[in-house]
Scaffold this motif. Structure first.
Motif, PDB file in Angstrom:
ATOM      1  N   GLN A 207      59.728  71.191 101.390  1.00  0.00           N
ATOM      2  CA  GLN A 207      60.678  72.255 101.610  1.00  0.00           C
ATOM      3  C   GLN A 207      61.236  72.601 100.514  1.00  0.00           C
ATOM      4  N   TYR A 208      61.853  71.610  99.653  1.00  0.00           N
ATOM      5  CA  TYR A 208      62.288  71.995  98.424  1.00  0.00           C
ATOM      6  C   TYR A 208      61.308  72.611  97.362  1.00  0.00           C
ATOM      7  N   ASN A 209      59.980  72.198  97.313  1.00  0.00           N
ATOM      8  CA  ASN A 209      59.217  72.797  96.506  1.00  0.00           C
ATOM      9  C   ASN A 209      58.536  74.350  97.167  1.00  0.00           C
ATOM     10  N   GLY A 210      58.768  74.367  98.305  1.00  0.00           N
ATOM     11  CA  GLY A 210      58.082  75.698  98.970  1.00  0.00           C
ATOM     12  C   GLY A 210      59.251  76.684  98.585  1.00  0.00           C
ATOM     13  N   ILE A 211      60.322  76.288  98.663  1.00  0.00           N
ATOM     14  CA  ILE A 211      61.557  77.591  98.348  1.00  0.00           C
ATOM     15  C   ILE A 211      61.460  77.685  97.056  1.00  0.00           C
ATOM     16  N   VAL A 212      61.332  76.664  96.351  1.00  0.00           N
ATOM     17  CA  VAL A 212      60.898  76.837  94.668  1.00  0.00           C
ATOM     18  C   VAL A 212      59.811  78.028  94.607  1.00  0.00           C
ATOM     19  N   ALA A 213      58.683  77.632  95.192  1.00  0.00           N
ATOM     20  CA  ALA A 213      57.408  78.595  95.103  1.00  0.00           C
ATOM     21  C   ALA A 213      57.909  79.975  95.673  1.00  0.00           C
ATOM     22  N   LEU A 214      58.543  80.090  96.639  1.00  0.00           N
ATOM     23  CA  LEU A 214      58.928  81.205  97.311  1.00  0.00           C
ATOM     24  C   LEU A 214      59.894  81.984  96.294  1.00  0.00           C
TER      25      LEU A 214
ATOM     26  N   ARG B 134      54.121  75.720 103.692  1.00  0.00           N
ATOM     27  CA  ARG B 134      54.151  76.847 104.777  1.00  0.00           C
ATOM     28  C   ARG B 134      54.543  76.189 106.210  1.00  0.00           C
ATOM     29  N   GLU B 135      53.941  75.318 106.729  1.00  0.00           N
ATOM     30  CA  GLU B 135      54.224  74.651 107.910  1.00  0.00           C
ATOM     31  C   GLU B 135      55.722  74.164 108.036  1.00  0.00           C
ATOM     32  N   VAL B 136      56.007  73.514 107.013  1.00  0.00           N
ATOM     33  CA  VAL B 136      57.371  72.941 106.879  1.00  0.00           C
ATOM     34  C   VAL B 136      58.510  74.106 106.827  1.00  0.00           C
ATOM     35  N   ILE B 137      58.026  75.289 106.220  1.00  0.00           N
ATOM     36  CA  ILE B 137      58.997  76.485 106.089  1.00  0.00           C
ATOM     37  C   ILE B 137      59.168  77.227 107.535  1.00  0.00           C
ATOM     38  N   TRP B 138      57.944  77.208 108.141  1.00  0.00           N
ATOM     39  CA  TRP B 138      57.876  77.853 109.504  1.00  0.00           C
ATOM     40  C   TRP B 138      58.716  76.905 110.360  1.00  0.00           C
ATOM     41  N   LEU B 139      58.471  75.903 110.483  1.00  0.00           N
ATOM     42  CA  LEU B 139      59.396  75.084 111.426  1.00  0.00           C
ATOM     43  C   LEU B 139      60.712  74.718 111.124  1.00  0.00           C
ATOM     44  N   ARG B 140      61.072  74.795 110.118  1.00  0.00           N
ATOM     45  CA  ARG B 140      62.380  74.437 109.506  1.00  0.00           C
ATOM     46  C   ARG B 140      63.257  75.901 109.680  1.00  0.00           C
ATOM     47  N   PHE B 141      62.486  77.020 108.747  1.00  0.00           N
ATOM     48  CA  PHE B 141      63.289  78.240 108.889  1.00  0.00           C
ATOM     49  C   PHE B 141      63.075  79.100 109.926  1.00  0.00           C
ATOM     50  N   GLY B 142      61.827  78.954 110.464  1.00  0.00           N
ATOM     51  CA  GLY B 142      61.561  80.109 111.614  1.00  0.00           C
ATOM     52  C   GLY B 142      61.929  79.398 112.999  1.00  0.00           C
ATOM     53  N   ALA B 143      61.586  77.954 113.143  1.00  0.00           N
ATOM     54  CA  ALA B 143      61.980  77.635 114.537  1.00  0.00           C
ATOM     55  C   ALA B 143      63.433  76.936 114.477  1.00  0.00           C
ATOM     56  N   GLY B 144      63.807  76.551 113.423  1.00  0.00           N
ATOM     57  CA  GLY B 144      65.005  76.017 113.129  1.00  0.00           C
ATOM     58  C   GLY B 144      65.099  74.739 113.806  1.00  0.00           C
ATOM     59  N   LEU B 145      64.018  73.752 113.455  1.00  0.00           N
ATOM     60  CA  LEU B 145      63.943  72.548 113.485  1.00  0.00           C
ATOM     61  C   LEU B 145      64.666  71.651 112.579  1.00  0.00           C
ATOM     62  N   THR B 146      65.046  70.403 112.824  1.00  0.00           N
ATOM     63  CA  THR B 146      65.658  69.648 112.030  1.00  0.00           C
ATOM     64  C   THR B 146      64.638  69.007 111.098  1.00  0.00           C
ATOM     65  N   THR B 147      65.043  68.358 110.055  1.00  0.00           N
ATOM     66  CA  THR B 147      63.870  67.617 109.180  1.00  0.00           C
ATOM     67  C   THR B 147      63.544  66.593 109.919  1.00  0.00           C
ATOM     68  N   THR B 148      64.191  65.853 110.663  1.00  0.00           N
ATOM     69  CA  THR B 148      63.526  64.909 111.619  1.00  0.00           C
ATOM     70  C   THR B 148      62.605  65.321 112.474  1.00  0.00           C
ATOM     71  N   GLU B 149      63.069  66.457 113.235  1.00  0.00           N
ATOM     72  CA  GLU B 149      61.955  67.047 114.129  1.00  0.00           C
ATOM     73  C   GLU B 149      60.676  67.347 113.284  1.00  0.00           C
ATOM     74  N   VAL B 150      60.815  68.199 112.308  1.00  0.00           N
ATOM     75  CA  VAL B 150      59.748  68.491 111.457  1.00  0.00           C
ATOM     76  C   VAL B 150      58.858  67.462 111.030  1.00  0.00           C
ATOM     77  N   ALA B 151      59.453  66.329 110.573  1.00  0.00           N
ATOM     78  CA  ALA B 151      58.556  65.222 110.194  1.00  0.00           C
ATOM     79  C   ALA B 151      58.019  64.620 111.285  1.00  0.00           C
ATOM     80  N   SER B 152      58.553  64.619 112.522  1.00  0.00           N
ATOM     81  CA  SER B 152      57.900  63.792 113.658  1.00  0.00           C
ATOM     82  C   SER B 152      56.782  64.657 114.356  1.00  0.00           C
ATOM     83  N   ALA B 153      57.091  66.093 114.111  1.00  0.00           N
ATOM     84  CA  ALA B 153      55.940  67.146 114.571  1.00  0.00           C
ATOM     85  C   ALA B 153      54.808  67.026 113.617  1.00  0.00           C
ATOM     86  N   LEU B 154      55.118  66.923 112.182  1.00  0.00           N
ATOM     87  CA  LEU B 154      53.922  66.912 111.431  1.00  0.00           C
ATOM     88  C   LEU B 154      53.038  65.534 111.106  1.00  0.00           C
TER      89      LEU B 154
END
Lengths: 192, 268
Positions: A177-184, A146-166
Motif C-alpha cells: 500500500q505504501y509503495n503503491g501510493i508512493v508510485a502513484l 494494484r490489487e491492494v489499492i483497489w481493495l483498500r481504497f476502492g472497496a474500503g477493506l481493512t488491512t486485515t481483510e485485504v491480507a486475508s483476501a490476498l
C-alpha cells in the motif's frame, strides 16, 4: 489508541459478523439482508474500478451475491473475515469473466456512474476525467500493488481483510500500500 | 520510533478510506509530516475519486428485487421440496425446454390443466413457461404490456393462494415477481415511463432491505407496485388504461388478503 484496544475491537466486530453470517446461512432474512446492504455498493465499486464498464459491473455484482447466497452455508469462519471471503468471490468472478470474454482489464472506461449531487454536465465530465486519470494510473502499478489499492481504497477493506483476501501478511499489505501510493504520487505528480 | 512508516501510513489510510480528510491526520513529528503529507494527499485524492463510483438507483432497486427473489426461492426450496418447481422456470434454458415440453404435452390437455396450477403444483412450470413463450412470440410492445399486466394479476392471485396454504416464503416471492412485471410494463416502450420523474425510482428503497420479514416486504411491494401503476396510468395509452385500473383494484385486494392472512397466522 493502543494496538491491544484495536485488537479487542477487531475481535468484537468479528464475533458480531460471525453471528450475522451464521444466521444468514441458516436462512435468517434480516441477517442476510444486512450483509447484502453493507457490501453491495463496495462490491459494485470494486468491480467497476477494475472493469471500467457499468453493464458488466452490474451483471457481475448480481452474480457475486447470487453465489454468496448459494454457498454461504459452506462458509468456514476460521478467522477469515466475511469481507475477505466475499471479495475473493468477487475477484474470482471477475477473472472468470475476463477469461471468458478473452479481454484484458480496461484502463479506460466508456461510461461512469458518479454519485454527484449536482448534475451539471460540466461537473460530471470533470469528475469522469479525474476518475479515469486515477484508474489509469493505478493500472500502471505492479499487479500486487494494484490489487491492494483497489481493495483498500476502492472497496474500503481493512488491512486485515485485504491480507486475508490476498493470502498475504498484514505487513506485506501495508508495504504494498505504501509503495503503491508512493508510485502513484510520482505518476500523478504533474496533476497534484 | 516503534511504529514503521508503513504502519503509520496505514493508520492514516484507515481515516481516509472512512471519508476523513488529510486534516484529520495530524502527524506528530515534523520529519514525518514532510514525508507523509504528500502521500496522504495522494491517498485522499484516490479515496475520494473512487468513492464517487456508485451503482445507479435503478440498478440497486432491480438487483434488490432479484436478490430477494433468489433468497425466498432458496427458502421455499429448502422448506418445501415441491416448490423447487417454482424456481425451475427462472433458469434461462426454461423457454427452450418448455417449447419441447409444451408441444409434447399439449395433446394431453396438460396446458388446460396447468392454467390454475400453483407454484407447489406439478404443472406450474408448464404454466409459467407457456407465459414466457407467449411473451417471446409477441412482437407488438403494446400486446406484451397487456400480457405482462395479465401475468402480474395471476402472480397476485397465486400469492394469496400460497399465503392461504401457509407458504409465506413463496407468497413473498410471487409478490416480488408481480412487482417486477409491473415495473417492466411501466418502463416498456408501450407506456414509456423513464426512471426520472416517474416517481417509482425515488422509491429505490435504501431503507427497504433485500430480505426482511414477509409482512414488511409485502407492504413495501404493495406501496411500490401501486405507485408505479398510478404513474403508468397517467402515461399509458387509452387502450391499456382499463387493464391497469383493473390490476390496481386486484392488487390492493390481493395484497390486503395476503397480509391479513399472514398477520393472523403470525398472531396465532
Amino acid at each position: 489508541m493502543g494496538w491491544h484496544v484495536c485488537l479487542i475491537i477487531d475481535i468484537l466486530v468479528m464475533s458480531e459478523e460471525q453471528d450475522l453470517v451464521a444466521r444468514a446461512a441458516r436462512g435468517d432474512a434480516d441477517a442476510f439482508s444486512k450483509l447484502y446492504e453493507e457490501n453491495f455498493d463496495r462490491v459494485y465499486r470494486y468491480l467497476y474500478v477494475r472493469l471500467g464498464n457499468e453493464a458488466e459491473s452490474e451483471d457481475l455484482t448480481q452474480e457475486v451475491f447470487a453465489k454468496v447466497l448459494e454457498v454461504i452455508g459452506s462458509f468456514q469462519w476460521r478467522d477469515v473475515p466475511f469481507a475477505s471471503w466475499l471479495f475473493r468471490i468477487a475477484h474470482n468472478k471477475m477473472i472468470d469473466h475476463i477469461r471468458k470474454e478473452k479481454r484484458v482489464e480496461r484502463v479506460d472506461s466508456d461510461e461512469t456512474v458518479l454519485s454527484l449531487d449536482d448534475p451539471d454536465p460540466a461537473d460530471i465530465a470533470e469528475h469522469n476525467l479525474q476518475l479515469e486519470k486515477v484508474r489509469h494510473n493505478i493500472g500502471k502499478l505492479s499487479p500486487a500493488q494494484r490489487e491492494v489499492i483497489w481493495l483498500r481504497f476502492g472497496a474500503g477493506l481493512t488491512t486485515t481483510e485485504v491480507a486475508s483476501a490476498l493470502g498475504k501478511s498484514t505487513g506485506t499489505v501495508k508495504a504494498l500500500q505504501y509503495n503503491g501510493i508512493v508510485a502513484l504520487r510520482k505518476l500523478m505528480e504533474p496533476a497534484l | 520510533m516503534n511504529e514503521s512508516i508503513e504502519d503509520l501510513f496505514d493508520r492514516y489510510v484507515d481515516r481516509l478510506v472512512s471519508g476523513d480528510g488529510v486534516s484529520s491526520c495530524a502527524v506528530d513529528e515534523a520529519d514525518l509530516t514532510e514525508m507523509l503529507g504528500p502521500l496522504l494527499h495522494t491517498g485522499e485524492l484516490v479515496a475520494h475519486q473512487l468513492r464517487t463510483v456508485e451503482p445507479s438507483p435503478q440498478f440497486r432497486m432491480a438487483a434488490r428485487i432479484r436478490m430477494r427473489n433468489l433468497f425466498f426461492a432458496k427458502l421455499a426450496r429448502r422448506d418445501s421440496r415441491p416448490n423447487f418447481l417454482f424456481v425451475w422456470w427462472q433458469q434461462r434454458w426454461a423457454t427452450a425446454m418448455a417449447t419441447a415440453m409444451v408441444v409434447c404435452l399439449a395433446s394431453l390437455g396438460v396446458l388446460a390443466a396447468s392454467f390454475n396450477a400453483l407454484p407447489s403444483g406439478f404443472f406450474y412450470p408448464v404454466k409459467v413457461t407457456t407465459e414466457q413463450m407467449r411473451l417471446a412470440v409477441t412482437t407488438s410492445e403494446y400486446e406484451r404490456a397487456q400480457l405482462r399486466l395479465e401475468y402480474a394479476e395471476r402472480r397476485l392471485s397465486e400469492m394469496t393462494s400460497m399465503a392461504d396454504r401457509g407458504d409465506s416464503a413463496t407468497a413473498v416471492l410471487l409478490a416480488g415477481e408481480a412487482t417486477r412485471l409491473i415495473i417492466q410494463t411501466a418502463t416498456s416502450t408501450a407506456i414509456g415511463l423513464s426512471d426520472g420523474g416517474s416517481g417509482y425510482s425515488v422509491l429505490a428503497p435504501d431503507s427497504t432491505s433485500v430480505a426482511v420479514a414477509p409482512i414488511v416486504l409485502l407492504n413495501a411491494d404493495r406501496a411500490e407496485a401501486l405507485l408505479v401503476l398510478e404513474a403508468a396510468l397517467a402515461s399509458a395509452p387509452e387502450e391499456l388504461k382499463p387493464s391497469i385500473e383493473r390490476l390496481m383494484g386486484e392488487l390492493a385486494r390481493e395484497f390486503d388478503a395476503t397480509i391479513a392472512h399472514l398477520e393472523t397466522t403470525a398472531a396465532s
